[in-house]
Write an enzyme that holds these catalytic residues in place. Structure first.
Site, mmCIF file in Angstrom:
data_model
loop_
_atom_site.group_PDB
_atom_site.id
_atom_site.type_symbol
_atom_site.label_atom_id
_atom_site.label_comp_id
_atom_site.label_asym_id
_atom_site.label_seq_id
_atom_site.Cartn_x
_atom_site.Cartn_y
_atom_site.Cartn_z
ATOM 1 N N GLU A 5 -9.109 3.979 -2.808
ATOM 2 C CA GLU A 5 -7.825 3.939 -3.697
ATOM 3 C C GLU A 5 -8.101 3.137 -4.745
ATOM 4 O O GLU A 5 -9.062 2.479 -4.986
ATOM 5 C CB GLU A 5 -6.909 3.081 -2.665
ATOM 6 C CG GLU A 5 -6.243 3.682 -1.370
ATOM 7 C CD GLU A 5 -5.465 3.057 -0.642
ATOM 8 O OE1 GLU A 5 -4.370 2.429 -1.620
ATOM 9 O OE2 GLU A 5 -5.306 3.074 0.642
ATOM 10 N N LYS A 26 -4.091 -1.872 10.006
ATOM 11 C CA LYS A 26 -4.367 -1.977 8.598
ATOM 12 C C LYS A 26 -4.558 -3.388 8.148
ATOM 13 O O LYS A 26 -4.949 -3.733 6.926
ATOM 14 C CB LYS A 26 -3.342 -1.551 7.709
ATOM 15 C CG LYS A 26 -3.105 0.221 7.721
ATOM 16 C CD LYS A 26 -3.849 0.941 6.893
ATOM 17 C CE LYS A 26 -3.160 2.431 6.842
ATOM 18 N NZ LYS A 26 -4.345 3.149 5.666
ATOM 19 N N ASP A 28 -8.963 0.700 1.603
ATOM 20 C CA ASP A 28 -8.081 0.016 2.677
ATOM 21 C C ASP A 28 -8.593 0.440 3.932
ATOM 22 O O ASP A 28 -8.093 1.524 4.136
ATOM 23 C CB ASP A 28 -6.699 0.588 2.217
ATOM 24 C CG ASP A 28 -5.619 -0.006 3.125
ATOM 25 O OD1 ASP A 28 -5.744 -1.234 3.446
ATOM 26 O OD2 ASP A 28 -4.679 0.658 3.415
ATOM 27 N N GLU A 81 -10.325 4.001 3.049
ATOM 28 C CA GLU A 81 -9.614 4.757 2.342
ATOM 29 C C GLU A 81 -9.830 4.427 0.814
ATOM 30 O O GLU A 81 -9.685 3.395 0.416
ATOM 31 C CB GLU A 81 -8.009 4.374 2.549
ATOM 32 C CG GLU A 81 -7.406 5.004 3.927
ATOM 33 C CD GLU A 81 -6.082 5.000 4.058
ATOM 34 O OE1 GLU A 81 -5.391 5.618 4.819
ATOM 35 O OE2 GLU A 81 -5.277 4.018 3.617
ATOM 36 N N GLN A 112 -3.872 2.509 14.561
ATOM 37 C CA GLN A 112 -2.715 2.975 13.835
ATOM 38 C C GLN A 112 -2.085 4.196 14.742
ATOM 39 O O GLN A 112 -0.606 4.145 14.692
ATOM 40 C CB GLN A 112 -3.144 3.526 12.476
ATOM 41 C CG GLN A 112 -2.238 3.819 11.636
ATOM 42 C CD GLN A 112 -2.660 4.571 10.203
ATOM 43 O OE1 GLN A 112 -3.743 4.316 10.203
ATOM 44 N NE2 GLN A 112 -1.964 4.836 9.583
ATOM 45 N N GLU A 145 -10.322 12.843 6.862
ATOM 46 C CA GLU A 145 -10.134 14.121 6.397
ATOM 47 C C GLU A 145 -11.556 14.908 6.388
ATOM 48 O O GLU A 145 -11.641 15.879 6.536
ATOM 49 C CB GLU A 145 -9.690 14.055 4.925
ATOM 50 C CG GLU A 145 -8.307 13.232 4.902
ATOM 51 C CD GLU A 145 -7.759 13.023 3.554
ATOM 52 O OE1 GLU A 145 -7.360 13.837 2.821
ATOM 53 O OE2 GLU A 145 -8.021 11.927 2.997
ATOM 54 N N THR A 171 -9.002 -5.290 3.560
ATOM 55 C CA THR A 171 -8.966 -4.660 2.459
ATOM 56 C C THR A 171 -9.649 -5.195 1.497
ATOM 57 O O THR A 171 -9.724 -6.332 1.046
ATOM 58 C CB THR A 171 -7.489 -4.635 2.004
ATOM 59 O OG1 THR A 171 -6.528 -3.977 2.901
ATOM 60 C CG2 THR A 171 -7.421 -3.590 0.558
ATOM 61 N N ASP A 189 0.995 -1.127 -0.033
ATOM 62 C CA ASP A 189 0.031 0.055 0.049
ATOM 63 C C ASP A 189 1.027 1.050 0.001
ATOM 64 O O ASP A 189 1.854 1.237 0.712
ATOM 65 C CB ASP A 189 -1.025 -0.102 1.171
ATOM 66 C CG ASP A 189 -2.155 1.055 1.358
ATOM 67 O OD1 ASP A 189 -2.667 1.563 0.159
ATOM 68 O OD2 ASP A 189 -2.195 1.621 2.227
ATOM 69 N N ARG A 212 -8.153 4.025 12.753
ATOM 70 C CA ARG A 212 -7.011 5.274 12.982
ATOM 71 C C ARG A 212 -6.610 5.154 14.333
ATOM 72 O O ARG A 212 -5.523 5.574 14.603
ATOM 73 C CB ARG A 212 -7.780 6.509 12.821
ATOM 74 C CG ARG A 212 -8.374 6.581 11.164
ATOM 75 C CD ARG A 212 -7.128 6.679 10.135
ATOM 76 N NE ARG A 212 -7.794 6.731 9.020
ATOM 77 C CZ ARG A 212 -7.045 6.872 7.582
ATOM 78 N NH1 ARG A 212 -5.799 6.318 8.077
ATOM 79 N NH2 ARG A 212 -7.639 7.021 6.495
ATOM 80 N N HIS A 225 -4.032 14.024 0.400
ATOM 81 C CA HIS A 225 -4.238 13.345 1.470
ATOM 82 C C HIS A 225 -3.002 13.372 2.431
ATOM 83 O O HIS A 225 -3.372 13.642 3.560
ATOM 84 C CB HIS A 225 -4.586 11.974 1.014
ATOM 85 C CG HIS A 225 -4.491 10.795 2.190
ATOM 86 N ND1 HIS A 225 -5.560 10.944 3.124
ATOM 87 C CD2 HIS A 225 -3.534 9.782 2.552
ATOM 88 C CE1 HIS A 225 -5.566 9.949 4.021
ATOM 89 N NE2 HIS A 225 -4.220 9.158 3.527
#
Length: 417
Positions: A199, A251, A231, A197, A238, A362, A255, A124, A235, A131
């Protein structure tokens, strides 16, 4: 170009004859096998190959339960098979050919879609500048948002291939170590800041020998196609674990990818350049031709016990700072061997306004500005029962190259005594 199959010509159809994405399906309890999406049908490639109506230059590949055997045949075979499929499915006026192909079509509503390829390895990247700037600003301020290496190198980490699942696979909220900013020690429990996420995933079709780097142009030719990729990210897990070695359990739990691999050939008309460089890249990362794609993307969220979806974000893959070919070339620069079935996540794709951001982190700015859904509920991060759907397409002249939905639903965490 039109297809003789009317559903493939319908307005808004993801799978016209210009697309022909590859996947794996099963029907009525039969073993999974390879197919191609066209309109509202799937073309049974295993049956076509068995009846010698399609050739791949060797032993059977489409009876496999994954695309890897076909991908390993290489770009020349990919192109030859695509040309044959186009000839079978386009409206050429050849009614005999149409009747032949029609025998191998199955309604998509009658099949189960599976993971299209066995993921060899998963890497990844962190290649979306907006971002990276947004996240860096939250934690370090705008003056130190991007780390010193970011404008010189595609930053990435090795993820968990074992937790990559196909669209429609629900997953449990992860447990992990959590530490509040004012706490002296961590606790263990379900993540409370579960995120998405948005992607794109690049699917490597052919590999390179160990010790042999490849150029950006060579890397581009190694890529078989692209999928949508979510993904999912915890948070809070992490945040506590990532220093000094980066993401791990935050993570590793899930996925999600879309079930159809849209080939590089289908996306060829939509190539576009990467953004202007703020600092010159080293020569090994130079792009000989445009390597990004103009692909419109969106994120939808449907809360539990609701049929009303909120579109949270709309953005475009063309905003990425590094292309998949650059990421792949960098991956091999140390001599790292890549293999058919390797998956490269692009990194979160965010535009420059809140309604184009690719993560809830975000959109809610770390939880400070919750999002209001149409039913009146609010979200800073995901709740149990939330269903998230990613969509994407490239818009052609009278047709679109779509990826199908990439969907997953959050289930409650599994508690252990």
């Amino acid at each position: 170009m039109k297809s003789w199959l009317s559903s493939a010509n319908a307005t808004g159809c993801d799978f016209p004859v210009q697309n022909l994405p590859f996947g794996v399906f099963s029907q009525d309890g039969e073993d999974p096998r390879c197919g191609v999406a066209i309109g509202d049908r799937v073309l049974d490639l295993a049956a076509l190959e068995r009846d010698r109506l399609i050739e791949t230059g060797g032993t059977s590949v489409f009876e496999a339960d994954a695309l890897k055997p076909f991908m390993e045949r290489g770009p020349d075979v990919w192109e030859r098979v695509r040309a044959r499929l186009t000839n079978l499915l386009r409206d050429s006026g050849d009614t005999a050919l149409q009747k032949t192909a029609d025998r191998y079509l199955i309604p998509l509503t009658d099949v189960t879609l599976h993971l299209p390829f066995k993921v060899s390895e998963y890497t990844d990247f962190y290649a979306g500048k907006q971002h990276a700037f947004n996240v860096g600003t939250m934690f370090r301020g705008p003056e130190n948002a991007l780390p010193p290496n970011w404008l010189h190198i595609p930053i990435g980490y090795n993820g968990r291939a074992s937790s990559v699942v196909v669209s429609g696979t629900d997953f449990h909220r992860p447990n992990g170590q959590l530490k509040a900013p004012d706490a002296d020690a961590p606790t263990f429990g379900p993540s409370r800041r579960l995120d998405i996420e948005l992607e794109m995933g690049a699917v490597v079709g052919t590999g390179n020998p160990m010790g042999t780097p490849v150029t950006v142009a060579e890397a581009d030719r190694m890529i078989f196609g692209y999928v949508l990729l979510n993904d999912w990210s915890a948070r809070d897990i992490q945040a506590w674990e990532y220093q000094p070695l980066g993401p791990f359990q935050g993570k590793a739990f899930c996925t999600t990818i879309s079930p159809w691999v849209v080939t590089r050939a289908a996306l060829e008309p939509f190539r576009t350049t990467t953004p202007e460089r703020e600092k010159p890249l080293l020569p090994y990362l130079a792009e000989p031709t445009p390597m990004l794609y103009d692909i419109a993307l969106e994120v939808g969220l449907t809360p539990a016990d609701s049929n009303e979806e909120a579109v949270l974000s709309r953005t475009n893959y063309s905003s990425m700072y590094y292309s998949a070919a650059q990421q792949l070339a960098h991956h091999t620069s140390s001599g790292c061997p890549m293999r058919a079935g390797d998956l490269l996540g692009s990194g979160t794709i965010s535009g420059d306004t809140p309604d184009s951001y690719g993560s809830l982190l975000e959109m809610s700015w770390g939880g400070k500005t919750p999002i209001t859904l149409p039913n009146g509920e609010t979200r800073s991060f995901l709740e149990d029962g939330d269903r998230v759907t990613l969509r994407g397409h490239a818009a052609g002249d009278g047709y679109r190259i779509g990826f199908g939905d990439c969907t997953g639903t959050v289930l409650p965490a599994i508690k252990k005594d």
